[in-house]
Design an enzyme around this catalytic site. Structure first.
Site, mmCIF file in Angstrom:
data_model
loop_
_atom_site.group_PDB
_atom_site.id
_atom_site.type_symbol
_atom_site.label_atom_id
_atom_site.label_comp_id
_atom_site.label_asym_id
_atom_site.label_seq_id
_atom_site.Cartn_x
_atom_site.Cartn_y
_atom_site.Cartn_z
ATOM 1 N N THR A 1 0.901 -1.431 0.185
ATOM 2 C CA THR A 1 -0.077 -0.126 0.511
ATOM 3 C C THR A 1 1.041 1.409 0.185
ATOM 4 O O THR A 1 0.539 2.285 -0.430
ATOM 5 C CB THR A 1 -0.787 -0.222 0.991
ATOM 6 O OG1 THR A 1 -1.693 -1.000 1.201
ATOM 7 C CG2 THR A 1 -1.807 1.395 1.129
ATOM 8 N N GLU B 1 31.136 1.779 19.084
ATOM 9 C CA GLU B 1 31.102 0.843 20.018
ATOM 10 C C GLU B 1 31.822 1.211 21.544
ATOM 11 O O GLU B 1 30.705 1.256 22.581
ATOM 12 C CB GLU B 1 32.828 0.045 19.800
ATOM 13 C CG GLU B 1 32.289 -1.388 19.450
ATOM 14 C CD GLU B 1 33.682 -1.997 18.742
ATOM 15 O OE1 GLU B 1 34.521 -1.386 18.877
ATOM 16 O OE2 GLU B 1 33.470 -3.157 18.630
ATOM 17 N N GLU C 1 -9.330 -1.873 -0.292
ATOM 18 C CA GLU C 1 -9.138 -2.568 1.303
ATOM 19 C C GLU C 1 -9.959 -1.422 1.790
ATOM 20 O O GLU C 1 -10.180 -1.356 2.817
ATOM 21 C CB GLU C 1 -8.005 -3.637 0.737
ATOM 22 C CG GLU C 1 -7.557 -4.677 1.797
ATOM 23 C CD GLU C 1 -6.203 -5.608 1.589
ATOM 24 O OE1 GLU C 1 -5.726 -5.085 0.517
ATOM 25 O OE2 GLU C 1 -6.383 -6.550 2.255
#
Lengths: 514, 93
Positions: free
Chosen positions: A41, A307, A64
């Protein structure tokens, strides 16, 4: 190669036109098929939204979701459908199920009304584009799927007559297998795009693949994409990126004079260097030095740290006599600390690209890639590195990546194994156990387009940074971690056997040469 | 006595449309004789906006908006008996 006869309509979906060699075939209907949650969609709506930004009105046929739901849901992508409707740029044909209405079938029927509505909507706003989403919903509402198929075929040929370029979405039940349910591909088989939402190693990965464009070309294979708020679908056209950037012979300093000498005069200005080593061997130091050297010669430098925290990085730098804080104040340095777990690699790549675009640095360092490896599949990680590398090289920037090896002595990192062919140069940092003492060794394993020092040299780290010293002489097997001490006479004999040639694609040759 | 309101949506004078119309006429003239019955026929090719407003998908579509219950039937309405059943007609009162 013969010329491409079929005209394209650029979709405006970031990256998609690249893999589609310019866009969707103009005036034709493309089937976009995918499982539930594969962003069909969004694709359908973005196709229209991107068109409107290019001055091309669009019709959205919804089977839909209701228009109300679509207006609301798509607002998050920055698409103000209600405003476009008011301006006559967007029109809905609402075929969504009406909850209170039961549809009773009595005898034979066709979809003449739907066809008339679509044609009416296209004509009334002068639509160039049309999206239909999604076909499965209409097959479940009408019993006679043969009629539905025939009628959809009629709609598709009407769209062709109207000169509209259309996207038709359809459901698939599985990621690999038939193209779509209900035999939809039988009537729109010319152009097929597949959206996938894969689960690999418990990580979601979205990909888009152009299965076919009849009679014309497109990039083969599947490409990762991501759905970003405020933008929509963003395709990352990894292998489609042509590595056609110019290769520069201009050298730039690594920040360490001895390392520059080992590399034959410094790093190349538009190359990527991979620094690989176990934890504590000095990778972050190399990245820090590389950044500081850039700033010193008035180059903008950008560091992505995955890190260590900002505080930790800045404290480390101070320890080596480098004032990151001052450099940031001067506007020449930018340090971005990020936890890799926060987002997917695809989103991470887009974020990093945006930061690079904004800061426009001449140098980029990533410390470390191994941290990013944790959050992705091997394939996804490799695609990420290729994407980032080609992007950096396109900008003609010098890049430095660090990678962590899992074992302290010898070994190679997964990162290294997967990206060593992508990077231009590789520098290995290794612990060396020498007569009961831990020392550090460094070697330039590969330096594309240049000769380089092939020694494994000892180095030390103190408050002024890294100091590279003399080669290890009476030891072999450092890179593999299986050290053997060799008597000096043996070294002389080996040196005589192997003349130092200039081949730079050195394999894991651990024989010390002179 | 309540009025029976029917709308038939067709897409041009197709054989299906003609079958639906003749079934409806038969029903109104015989089974619903004596009832106040209003039938409007809308050709969606001539008035697509009307089809859009009513969200018509298939043709022919018959809508019964009064008396309740509301009914929507698609197809060429092959049999009068079935149609009366589906439409809950004639009204039970």
């Amino acid at each position: 190669m013969c010329a491409d006869q079929i005209e394209r309509l650029p979709t405006g979906i970031t990256g998609f036109d690249h893999i589609a060699n310019g866009g969707l075939p103009k005036g034709r209907t493309t089937l976009v098929s995918g499982t539930a949650g594969s962003a069909k969609t969004v694709f359908a709506a973005q196709f229209l939204a991107a068109g409107i930004k290019r001055g091309e009105p669009g019709v959205f046929v919804t089977f839909e979701e209701t228009p109300e739901a679509l207006r609301r849901n798509m607002l998050g992508f920055g698409w103000d459908i209600a405003r476009w409707e008011a301006e006559g740029k967007w029109a809905f044909v609402d075929v969504s199920p009406q909850p209170e209405e039961e549809l009773v079938e009595l005898g034979s029927y066709d979809l003449g009304a739907l066809l008339a509505r679509i044609e009416h909507a296209v004509r009334s706003i002068g639509a160039v584009r049309l999206s239909m989403d999604s076909l499965g919903a209409i097959f479940t509402r009408l019993n006679d799927s043969r009629v539905v198929r025939n009628e959809l075929l009629r709609i598709v040929s009407t769209l062709r007559r109207l000169g509209v370029t259309a996207v038709l979405t359809a459901e698939r039940t599985q990621e690999y297998g038939e193209i779509a349910r209900y035999g939809v591909e039988e009537f729109v088989s010319d152009d097929v795009v597949i959206l996938r939402n894969l689960l690999e190693d418990e990580k979601r990965r979205r990909t888009v693949e152009i299965l076919k464009f009849r009679g014309t070309s497109h990039q083969k294979g599947s490409f990762p994409f991501t759905v970003i708020p405020g933008e929509g679908i963003h395709v990352i056209p990894l292998s489609a990126i042509e590595l056609k950037q110019r290769s520069s012979s201009v050298r730039t300093t690594s920040g360490n004079a001895e390392l520059d000498r080992m590399c034959g005069g410094g790093f190349f200005r538009d190359s990527i260097v991979l620094v690989s080593g176990a934890t504590g061997t000095g990778k972050t130091l190399m990245a820090t030095t590389f950044m500081a050297a850039g700033v010193r010669q008035n180059e903008r430098s950008l560091l992505f740290a995955f890190e260590e925290s900002r505080d930790q990085l800045f404290r480390n730098a101070i320890g080596w006599g480098i004032d990151f804080e001052q450099m940031e104040r001067d506007g020449l340095l930018r340090v971005i600390c990020n936890y890799p777990e926060v987002t997917s690699l695809e989103d991470q790549l887009i974020f990093m690209k945006a930061e690079i675009d904004r800061f426009r640095p001449q140098r980029v360092a990533v410390d470390s890639l191994s941290a990013l490896e944790r959050v992705a599949t091997i394939k996804g990680f490799r695609e990420f590195v290729i994407g980032l590398t080609s992007f950096i090289k396109h900008q003609e920037m010098a890049g430095l990546y660090t990678a962590t090896t899992p074992t302290l002595l010898g070994g190679s990192s997964i990162t290294e194994a997967h990206i060593s062919t992508i990077t231009d140069s590789i520098i290995l940092l290794r612990y060396v156990e020498l007569f009961g003492e831990m020392r550090r060794g460094l070697t330039v394993l590969k330096m594309r387009g240049s000769s380089h020092d092939k020694d494994i040299r000892e180095f030390t780290i103190d408050s002024r940074g890294m100091h590279i010293g003399r080669p290890f002489r009476n030891i072999s097997g450092i890179l593999s971690g299986q050290f053997t001490h060799i008597a000096p006479s043996e070294i002389d004999r080996l040196s005589a056997m192997f003349r130092d040639d200039e081949s730079d694609e050195t394999a894991r040759d651990t024989t010390p040469t002179t | 006595m309540s009025k029976i309101v029917l709308h038939l949506y067709i897409a041009g004078q197709t054989p299906r449309a003609e079958r639906a119309i003749s079934t409806l006429r038969r029903m109104i003239e015989h089974e619903l004789a004596g009832y106040n019955c209003e039938l409007t026929i809308i050709d969606v090719l001539a008035d697509p906006q009307q089809a859009e407003n009513q969200k018509i998908l298939a043709t022919p579509t018959l809508i019964k908006s009064a008396p309740p219950p509301y009914r929507r039937v698609i197809g060429d309405l092959s049999s009068v008996t079935d149609l009366l059943n589906v439409l809950n007609l004639p009204p039970q009162s």
